[in-house]
Enzyme design. Structure first.
Site, PDB file in Angstrom:
ATOM      1  N   GLN A 122       0.823  -1.206   0.000  1.00 11.14           N
ATOM      2  CA  GLN A 122       0.000   0.000   0.000  1.00 11.14           C
ATOM      3  C   GLN A 122       0.857   1.256   0.000  1.00 11.14           C
ATOM      4  O   GLN A 122       1.699   1.440   0.880  1.00 11.14           O
ATOM      5  CB  GLN A 122      -0.908  -0.015   1.238  1.00 11.14           C
ATOM      6  CG  GLN A 122      -1.768   1.214   1.425  1.00 11.14           C
ATOM      7  CD  GLN A 122      -2.534   1.160   2.733  1.00 11.14           C
ATOM      8  OE1 GLN A 122      -2.083   0.547   3.693  1.00 11.14           O
ATOM      9  NE2 GLN A 122      -3.685   1.791   2.782  1.00 11.14           N
ATOM     10  N   SER A 125       0.864   6.709   2.996  1.00 14.39           N
ATOM     11  CA  SER A 125       1.539   7.724   3.797  1.00 14.39           C
ATOM     12  C   SER A 125       2.835   8.206   3.146  1.00 14.39           C
ATOM     13  O   SER A 125       3.515   7.461   2.438  1.00 14.39           O
ATOM     14  CB  SER A 125       1.874   7.167   5.184  1.00 14.39           C
ATOM     15  OG  SER A 125       0.705   6.878   5.893  1.00 14.39           O
ATOM     16  N   SER A 157       4.172  -1.185   4.295  1.00 12.26           N
ATOM     17  CA  SER A 157       4.288  -2.540   4.858  1.00 12.26           C
ATOM     18  C   SER A 157       4.540  -3.570   3.771  1.00 12.26           C
ATOM     19  O   SER A 157       3.806  -3.637   2.784  1.00 12.26           O
ATOM     20  CB  SER A 157       3.015  -2.901   5.623  1.00 12.26           C
ATOM     21  OG  SER A 157       2.769  -1.994   6.664  1.00 12.26           O
ATOM     22  N   GLU A 240     -10.145  -2.421   5.146  1.00 10.98           N
ATOM     23  CA  GLU A 240      -9.045  -2.817   6.021  1.00 10.98           C
ATOM     24  C   GLU A 240      -9.477  -2.854   7.480  1.00 10.98           C
ATOM     25  O   GLU A 240      -9.093  -3.754   8.237  1.00 10.98           O
ATOM     26  CB  GLU A 240      -7.870  -1.845   5.861  1.00 10.98           C
ATOM     27  CG  GLU A 240      -6.701  -2.166   6.772  1.00 10.98           C
ATOM     28  CD  GLU A 240      -5.627  -1.087   6.753  1.00 10.98           C
ATOM     29  OE1 GLU A 240      -4.527  -1.359   7.244  1.00 10.98           O
ATOM     30  OE2 GLU A 240      -5.892   0.028   6.257  1.00 10.98           O
ATOM     31  N   SER A 372      -4.131   6.453  12.892  1.00 15.73           N
ATOM     32  CA  SER A 372      -3.901   6.509  14.328  1.00 15.73           C
ATOM     33  C   SER A 372      -5.213   6.464  15.105  1.00 15.73           C
ATOM     34  O   SER A 372      -6.295   6.741  14.579  1.00 15.73           O
ATOM     35  CB  SER A 372      -3.136   7.792  14.689  1.00 15.73           C
ATOM     36  OG  SER A 372      -3.957   8.922  14.479  1.00 15.73           O
ATOM     37  N   ASN A 373      -5.110   6.131  16.401  1.00 17.72           N
ATOM     38  CA  ASN A 373      -6.292   6.118  17.251  1.00 17.72           C
ATOM     39  C   ASN A 373      -7.000   7.467  17.251  1.00 17.72           C
ATOM     40  O   ASN A 373      -8.242   7.535  17.286  1.00 17.72           O
ATOM     41  CB  ASN A 373      -5.897   5.750  18.685  1.00 17.72           C
ATOM     42  CG  ASN A 373      -5.787   4.244  18.874  1.00 17.72           C
ATOM     43  OD1 ASN A 373      -5.901   3.473  17.916  1.00 17.72           O
ATOM     44  ND2 ASN A 373      -5.571   3.812  20.108  1.00 17.72           N
ATOM     45  N   GLU A 374      -6.219   8.547  17.226  1.00 17.94           N
ATOM     46  CA  GLU A 374      -6.820   9.884  17.237  1.00 17.94           C
ATOM     47  C   GLU A 374      -7.663  10.125  15.985  1.00 17.94           C
ATOM     48  O   GLU A 374      -8.762  10.699  16.048  1.00 17.94           O
ATOM     49  CB  GLU A 374      -5.726  10.943  17.360  1.00 17.94           C
ATOM     50  CG  GLU A 374      -5.013  10.966  18.709  1.00 17.94           C
ATOM     51  CD  GLU A 374      -4.015   9.837  18.894  1.00 17.94           C
ATOM     52  OE1 GLU A 374      -3.602   9.601  20.032  1.00 17.94           O
ATOM     53  OE2 GLU A 374      -3.658   9.175  17.892  1.00 17.94           O
TER      54      GLU A 374
END
Length: 389
Positions: A122, A125, A157, A240, A372-374
Site C-alpha cells: 500500500q 503515507s 508494509s 481494512e 492513528s487512534n486519534e
C-alpha cells in the site's frame, strides 16, 4: 444443513493435519513462497474458491452467500483450520476493485490475488503526509498511454516483498487537495522503484521507505477515474478496518502462548487454578472483551449482508488496536524481569521470552499504523455520532 455437512467434509479431507494445531494470522505469502502443506492448503482452497469465499466465481471466489460464509467460518474454527490466504490483496485491494474496478481490471488482478500469486503493498503515507494524508505530494504525470510516478512513500508494509502496489498519487496539483488525487496500480519490479526497509525497535522491518523515480503506471490501471482517488482510498481503508478479514481466519488470530498458559508457566498454579487473583481477573476481563469484540464483528457481518460497513469500521480499528496492546502488556507483566532485553534468547517453557518482548514492542505500532487512534476517534465522532467539527 447440507451445505454445512459438505463444508465440514471438505475441510476434514482437504486441510493438512499438520496445520490444524498452528495458531496465528492467515498466510499472506509476503516473505517467502509457500511450500509443503501450506502450499497444498492454499492450492486446494483456491481451487474450491475458499481463499476469497464471497467473491464471484469468475474472479476466483466461490460466490458464497453471507449465511454460507458464516457457516464456513464456523466450520473452520470448529476444526481448527487456518485461513489459507491473507494479505493486502485479499483484505484491502480485492474488495475495493470489486466496487470500483473496471471489468478488465477485475479480470487481470483478482484471479491472481485469489490464487495467492501476487503480493501487494500500500502506497499511502508520505513524510509529512500521515494523518493529513490528503496533503500527499507524490506526482503522476500523464505520458501518452501511461503515467510517470515520482515521489516517496513511507511505512509501506511489506514493500520489500511486494510484486505490485496500490498507490495514491497527485494528478492535479492545482485542485483542492482532496480533489486532485488518483488511485494507481503498478509493478514494484521496475527500475524506477527503490525500497529501503526500516528497522524498528522490535528488531523487525515490516515497514519500508519507498521511492519512485519515473516509475511507470499504465493508464488502464487507474482505478475509479482520474482525480477520483480519494473516494476509492477511503473505501479501501474501511475494508481494512472492518474486522471481516479477522473473522475470515476461522480462529483466534492471536500469536504465541495464551494468557492463561503464560501465567501458569511464570506464576504457577494449583489444581489448574492460577495463584494470583489479580492476574486471574485481568485475564478473564481481557478474554471477555476479546470475545465480545469478535462477536460484534460477526454481528456486523450478518447485519451488513456480508459487505463492508462504512465509517463505523473505525470502531473496530480503534478497539482492536487497544485490545492487542492490552494483551501484550499482560504478557510482559507476567514475564517480569525475563522481559528485559528483546535480544536475549531466554526460553520460557516452550516459548521464547525474547519473542514475547519483541511482539510487545512491535505492537505499539498498532494504534498508529493504518490510521492513528486519534484519527479513528475523529471519524467516529463526525461520521458515526454526527458531532460538529
Amino acid at each position: 444443513m447440507s451445505f454445512r455437512l459438505e463444508v465440514r467434509d471438505w475441510l476434514a479431507s482437504s486441510c493438512p493435519k499438520s496445520l490444524l494445531s498452528l495458531d496465528g494470522s492467515p498466510e499472506s505469502g509476503l516473505r517467502t513462497p509457500l511450500a509443503g502443506d501450506r502450499k497444498k492448503w492454499l492450492e486446494r482452497s483456491a481451487e474450491k474458491g475458499f481463499t476469497v469465499p464471497m467473491w464471484p466465481k469468475r474472479y476466483g471466489g466461490a460466490e458464497l452467500s453471507k449465511d454460507q460464509y458464516l457457516v464456513l467460518l464456523e466450520e473452520m474454527k470448529r476444526l481448527g483450520a487456518p485461513s489459507p490466504l491473507g494479505g493486502m490483496g485479499v483484505i484491502m485491494l480485492g474488495p475495493t476493485l470489486l466496487e470500483y474496478g473496471t471489468d478488465d481490471q477485475k479480470l487481470r488482478h483478482l484471479p491472481p490475488i485469489a490464487r495467492g500469486e501476487i503480493r501487494w503493498c500500500q502506497g499511502y503515507s508520505e513524510p509529512g503526509s500521515g494523518s493529513d494524508l490528503a496533503s500527499l505530494q507524490t506526482r503522476a504525470v500523464e505520458q501518452g498511454d501511461h503515467y510517470l510516478v515520482n515521489g516517496q512513500k513511507i511505512w509501506t508494509s511489506g514493500a520489500q516483498f511486494a510484486d505490485w502496489i496500490f498507490c495514491l498519487v497527485r494528478t492535479d496539483p492545482n485542485a483542492p487537495k482532496h480533489d486532485g488525487i488518483s488511485f494507481l496500480l503498478f509493478s514494484m519490479h521496475q527500475p524506477g522503484v527503490t525500497v529501503r526497509p526500516i528497522r524498528l525497535i522490535s528488531g523487525a522491518s515490516p515497514f519500508c521507505e519507498t521511492f519512485f523515480d519515473n516509475a511507470v503506471a499504465a493508464k488502464e490501471d487507474l482505478v475509479g477515474g482520474l482525480n477520483k482517488g480519494w473516494t476509492v482510498a477511503k473505501r479501501l481503508l474501511q475494508h481494512e478496518r472492518s474486522g471481516i478479514s479477522a473473522l475470515a481466519s476461522g480462529r483466534n488470530r492471536e500469536t504465541g502462548p495464551s494468557l492463561e498458559e503464560l501465567a501458569k508457566e511464570t506464576m504457577g498454579s494449583r489444581n489448574g487454578r492460577l495463584h494470583d487473583p489479580v492476574v486471574r481477573a485481568s485475564i478473564l476481563r481481557h478474554s471477555i472483551n476479546a470475545e465480545a469484540f469478535r462477536l460484534t464483528q460477526r454481528r456486523t457481518v450478518e447485519e451488513s449482508q456480508g459487505s463492508t460497513p462504512g465509517p463505523q469500521t473505525s470502531i473496530f480499528k480503534y478497539y482492536g488496536a487497544n485490545l492487542r496492546k492490552e494483551r501484550s502488556e499482560l504478557q510482559v507483566s507476567m514475564l517480569g524481569s525475563q522481559a528485559v532485553g528483546s535480544n536475549v534468547d531466554q526460553e520460557l517453557g516452550s516459548h521464547a521470552a525474547s519473542a514475547i518482548t519483541r511482539d510487545w514492542l512491535a505492537g505499539k505500532a498498532g494504534s498508529i499504523a493504518g490510521g492513528s487512534n486519534e484519527i479513528q476517534l475523529n471519524i467516529i465522532a463526525k461520521r458515526v455520532l454526527g458531532l460538529p467539527d
